[in-house]
Design a protein around this motif. Sequence first.
Motif, mmCIF file in Angstrom:
data_model
loop_
_atom_site.group_PDB
_atom_site.id
_atom_site.type_symbol
_atom_site.label_atom_id
_atom_site.label_comp_id
_atom_site.label_asym_id
_atom_site.label_seq_id
_atom_site.Cartn_x
_atom_site.Cartn_y
_atom_site.Cartn_z
ATOM 1 N N GLY A 242 -61.583 35.227 42.599
ATOM 2 C CA GLY A 242 -62.671 34.514 43.287
ATOM 3 C C GLY A 242 -63.342 33.456 42.422
ATOM 4 O O GLY A 242 -64.344 32.855 42.826
ATOM 5 N N ASN B 225 -63.284 29.811 39.907
ATOM 6 C CA ASN B 225 -62.901 28.426 40.203
ATOM 7 C C ASN B 225 -61.395 28.242 40.200
ATOM 8 O O ASN B 225 -60.831 27.616 41.107
ATOM 9 N N ASN B 226 -60.725 28.775 39.179
ATOM 10 C CA ASN B 226 -59.263 28.618 39.141
ATOM 11 C C ASN B 226 -58.601 29.351 40.299
ATOM 12 O O ASN B 226 -57.739 28.796 40.988
ATOM 13 N N TRP C 131 -57.995 40.526 42.138
ATOM 14 C CA TRP C 131 -59.227 41.287 41.969
ATOM 15 C C TRP C 131 -60.362 40.346 41.549
ATOM 16 O O TRP C 131 -60.118 39.317 40.927
ATOM 17 N N ILE D 126 -64.764 40.876 40.252
ATOM 18 C CA ILE D 126 -65.998 41.677 40.246
ATOM 19 C C ILE D 126 -67.010 41.119 41.240
ATOM 20 O O ILE D 126 -68.007 41.762 41.534
ATOM 21 N N SER E 290 -62.901 45.294 40.973
ATOM 22 C CA SER E 290 -62.302 45.218 39.643
ATOM 23 C C SER E 290 -63.058 46.044 38.608
ATOM 24 O O SER E 290 -64.087 46.666 38.913
ATOM 25 N N ALA F 39 -59.846 35.554 34.779
ATOM 26 C CA ALA F 39 -61.246 35.990 34.878
ATOM 27 C C ALA F 39 -62.007 35.447 33.679
ATOM 28 O O ALA F 39 -61.439 34.777 32.807
ATOM 29 N N ASN F 40 -63.298 35.754 33.651
ATOM 30 C CA ASN F 40 -64.140 35.261 32.556
ATOM 31 C C ASN F 40 -63.541 35.568 31.192
ATOM 32 O O ASN F 40 -62.907 36.617 30.983
ATOM 33 N N THR F 41 -63.822 34.663 30.266
ATOM 34 C CA THR F 41 -63.468 34.897 28.870
ATOM 35 C C THR F 41 -64.268 36.094 28.356
ATOM 36 O O THR F 41 -65.490 36.153 28.526
ATOM 37 N N ASP G 169 -54.695 31.659 26.930
ATOM 38 C CA ASP G 169 -55.643 30.594 27.240
ATOM 39 C C ASP G 169 -54.966 29.306 27.716
ATOM 40 O O ASP G 169 -54.258 28.635 26.959
ATOM 41 N N LEU G 170 -55.261 28.951 28.926
ATOM 42 C CA LEU G 170 -54.665 27.738 29.513
ATOM 43 C C LEU G 170 -55.025 26.498 28.700
ATOM 44 O O LEU G 170 -56.176 26.321 28.312
ATOM 45 N N LYS H 216 -63.323 31.403 22.590
ATOM 46 C CA LYS H 216 -62.796 30.078 22.966
ATOM 47 C C LYS H 216 -62.669 29.192 21.736
ATOM 48 O O LYS H 216 -61.721 28.424 21.592
ATOM 49 N N SER I 206 -60.787 22.716 36.817
ATOM 50 C CA SER I 206 -59.934 23.598 37.630
ATOM 51 C C SER I 206 -58.733 22.859 38.213
ATOM 52 O O SER I 206 -57.688 23.475 38.465
HETATM 53 P P1 NAI Z 1 -64.814 31.294 36.709
HETATM 54 O O1 NAI Z 1 -65.967 31.803 35.953
HETATM 55 O O2 NAI Z 1 -65.044 30.340 37.806
HETATM 56 O O3 NAI Z 1 -63.977 32.494 37.298
HETATM 57 C C1 NAI Z 1 -63.837 33.707 36.647
HETATM 58 C C2 NAI Z 1 -63.886 34.806 37.672
HETATM 59 O O4 NAI Z 1 -63.626 36.025 36.999
HETATM 60 C C3 NAI Z 1 -65.236 34.969 38.336
HETATM 61 O O5 NAI Z 1 -65.094 34.922 39.726
HETATM 62 C C4 NAI Z 1 -65.734 36.334 37.884
HETATM 63 O O6 NAI Z 1 -66.481 36.984 38.860
HETATM 64 C C5 NAI Z 1 -64.422 37.023 37.599
HETATM 65 N N1 NAI Z 1 -64.431 38.158 36.673
HETATM 66 C C6 NAI Z 1 -65.087 38.330 35.505
HETATM 67 N N2 NAI Z 1 -64.750 39.495 34.931
HETATM 68 C C7 NAI Z 1 -63.837 40.072 35.743
HETATM 69 C C8 NAI Z 1 -63.093 41.274 35.696
HETATM 70 N N3 NAI Z 1 -63.236 42.122 34.701
HETATM 71 N N4 NAI Z 1 -62.243 41.524 36.695
HETATM 72 C C9 NAI Z 1 -62.077 40.666 37.720
HETATM 73 N N5 NAI Z 1 -62.775 39.523 37.841
HETATM 74 C C10 NAI Z 1 -63.630 39.228 36.852
HETATM 75 O O7 NAI Z 1 -63.847 30.664 35.608
HETATM 76 P P2 NAI Z 1 -62.595 29.690 35.795
HETATM 77 O O8 NAI Z 1 -63.053 28.309 35.618
HETATM 78 O O9 NAI Z 1 -61.868 30.070 37.000
HETATM 79 O O10 NAI Z 1 -61.763 30.066 34.500
HETATM 80 C C11 NAI Z 1 -61.186 31.334 34.421
HETATM 81 C C12 NAI Z 1 -60.752 31.666 33.014
HETATM 82 O O11 NAI Z 1 -59.770 30.750 32.606
HETATM 83 C C13 NAI Z 1 -61.869 31.585 31.975
HETATM 84 O O12 NAI Z 1 -61.711 32.615 31.059
HETATM 85 C C14 NAI Z 1 -61.635 30.266 31.320
HETATM 86 O O13 NAI Z 1 -62.122 30.213 30.008
HETATM 87 C C15 NAI Z 1 -60.137 30.177 31.363
HETATM 88 N N6 NAI Z 1 -59.680 28.808 31.336
HETATM 89 C C16 NAI Z 1 -60.079 27.930 32.283
HETATM 90 C C17 NAI Z 1 -59.636 26.621 32.242
HETATM 91 C C18 NAI Z 1 -60.044 25.603 33.211
HETATM 92 O O14 NAI Z 1 -59.779 24.455 32.946
HETATM 93 N N7 NAI Z 1 -60.633 25.936 34.333
HETATM 94 C C19 NAI Z 1 -58.712 26.192 31.230
HETATM 95 C C20 NAI Z 1 -58.455 27.164 30.239
HETATM 96 C C21 NAI Z 1 -58.861 28.448 30.350
#
Ligand code: NAI
Length: 532
Positions: free
Chosen positions: A72, A74-75, A146, A148, A184, A237-239, A312-313, A361, A442
């Motif tokens: 759920g 952004n990615n 999944w 949270i 989750s 999911a979150n870092t 890490d992407l 990060k 994203s």
């Molecule tokens: P986001 O914060 O929008 O999405 C992360 C999702 O993970 C949230 O919906 C959150 O509720 C969920 N979450 C957190 N802990 C969880 C768990 N234990 N189980 C299931 N869900 C959980 O972040 P975004 O932008 O989608 O990025 C995702 C990950 O990818 C981050 O760790 C980010 O650092 C990494 N990343 C993102 C890049 C990008 O350009 N968007 C590029 C490189 C890495």
Amino acid sequence: VHPTAVRRTSSIVVQSEQTSYTNDYITSKFTNRGADVTVVEGQYIVTPTAKPFEFQTARKVAKTGLMMVGWGGNNGSTLSATILANRHNIIWHTKSGVQQPNYIGSLLRASTVRLGVDPATNKDVYVPISDVLPMVHPNDLVLGGWDISGARMDEAMKRAQVLDWDLQRQVMPHMAALGSPLPSIYYPDFIAANQEARADNVLPGTDKQAHLEHIRADIRRFKEQHGLDRVVVFWTANTERYSDIIPGVNDTADNLLAAIKASHSEVSPSTLFAVAAILEGEPFVNGAPQNTFVPGVIQLAERLQSFIGGDDLKSGQTKLKSVFAEFLVNAGIKPLSIASYNHLGNNDGHNLSAERQFKSKEISKSSVVDDMVAANALLFKPPQPGAPAGTKDAKGEHPDHIVVIKYVPAVGDSKRAIDEYYSEIFCGGRSTINIFNECEDSLLATPLILDLAILTELLTRVKYRDVSAGKDFKPLYPVLSLLSYMLKAPLVKPGTDVVNSLNRQRNALEAFLKACVGLEGSSDLLLETRVW
Ligand code: NAI
Ligand code: DG6
């Protein structure tokens, strides 16, 4: 079987004694050429090596599910909506005109490889990478996962504020039909405290063994429900913060499994997901920077021959850095400092505004120039054997390298990155290059998730045989370092060097895919253009 007489699952047919086709397999012979180098009294003694291998690729593409952890976010929501837009051919209006869905930014779907020369025209012939071997089409991936946060996927897409409204509006019913992510594992200590308000969809209790079993059952159920041959589990999911590596807890496979049974506090949610996937025999890829792959996970993957990849992407700023730093060093220019700054306003940025998550990060963003520096002892003094531990001489010379990330909510998903490269040039001169890079976070990351999932599925179908050892075909080593192109801190086979150079990573992948169809060498030598 004649190559053209078999079911066409890719558009390339190699006519050679090196390559054979059956209905089920493409089998190729490949000579792995290299060189052994020893240094004797300052002289390099080089012995060319040539080792014969065979590759066997199953032609039937697996019906593949992609289960995202953090679906759920952004990615996850952007990936789902863009696949649906492609699948249903939804076109939308932007202020610049009509936009078609596409897969731009995907190495597999939007870039090409050179196959050779058309003898009739003497012109190079290029094909999409996805044509080299049979691969899953992104539109065919079955999506799930999944989070949270229990927001339904249409709400999640809206919350992300990534896609144009006219696209969101049209794709909304398809997203709603995906439903909500599965509950989750949430251990608040591992992600930033500012994420707590999102956590309304979590597995109850603190029993880590029960959580592991629950996730395993989710994977099995998803597979059954959709009649899948393969499920790629993907952490987006979150870092998380780094886990401490503790002897007796996560240093071996057995210790890790025991630590899970004992609900040890240092076992992170991402490690539990990795273990669940490994125990189910399904591949796991980590798109975030934390050390999910503690030594016990790698050992478990080896023991069960289950595939893993990470970390890490590598999407915008770091991808450019891996190219730019290499350009400088390979041009014989000496970077003295690389100062990288970025600000962003999405939920990832919010989570990274906490110190421990930022640290994860920072580590993955900082490692990316190490091998390029180490490759050039003319510019950078290598580590001096015998130098006192911790000194500059013991570590070797390295440019100053800093990474700063700031959270600025107003810019949302549109990350702004500034990098300054300050270098030494000819005879004491200095060069400063500044790069401003607007990275639509994203939209850059999403195609990488597709590439990683699709390549991973392919690599589970490739087997190899060490001909000289007379061995039978067996799967590749479980740590899929061939995924490195899309990853900031590539996980590699323990004891082997990490390659960060983007060009070398791409060349490796291209050479491997070609080897699987019996084509050797990337042939940039173009000898035919250099001789009479
Ligand atoms: P986001 O914060 O929008 O999405 C992360 C999702 O993970 C949230 O919906 C959150 O509720 C969920 N979450 C957190 N802990 C969880 C768990 N234990 N189980 C299931 N869900 C959980 O972040 P975004 O932008 O989608 O990025 C995702 C990950 O990818 C981050 O760790 C980010 O650092 C990494 N990343 C993102 C890049 C990008 O350009 N968007 C590029 C490189 C890495
Ligand atoms: C800010 O650096 C947040 C990060 O999550 C990045 O957006 C992401 O890791 C992509 O980083 P890069 O350096 O590949 O653009």
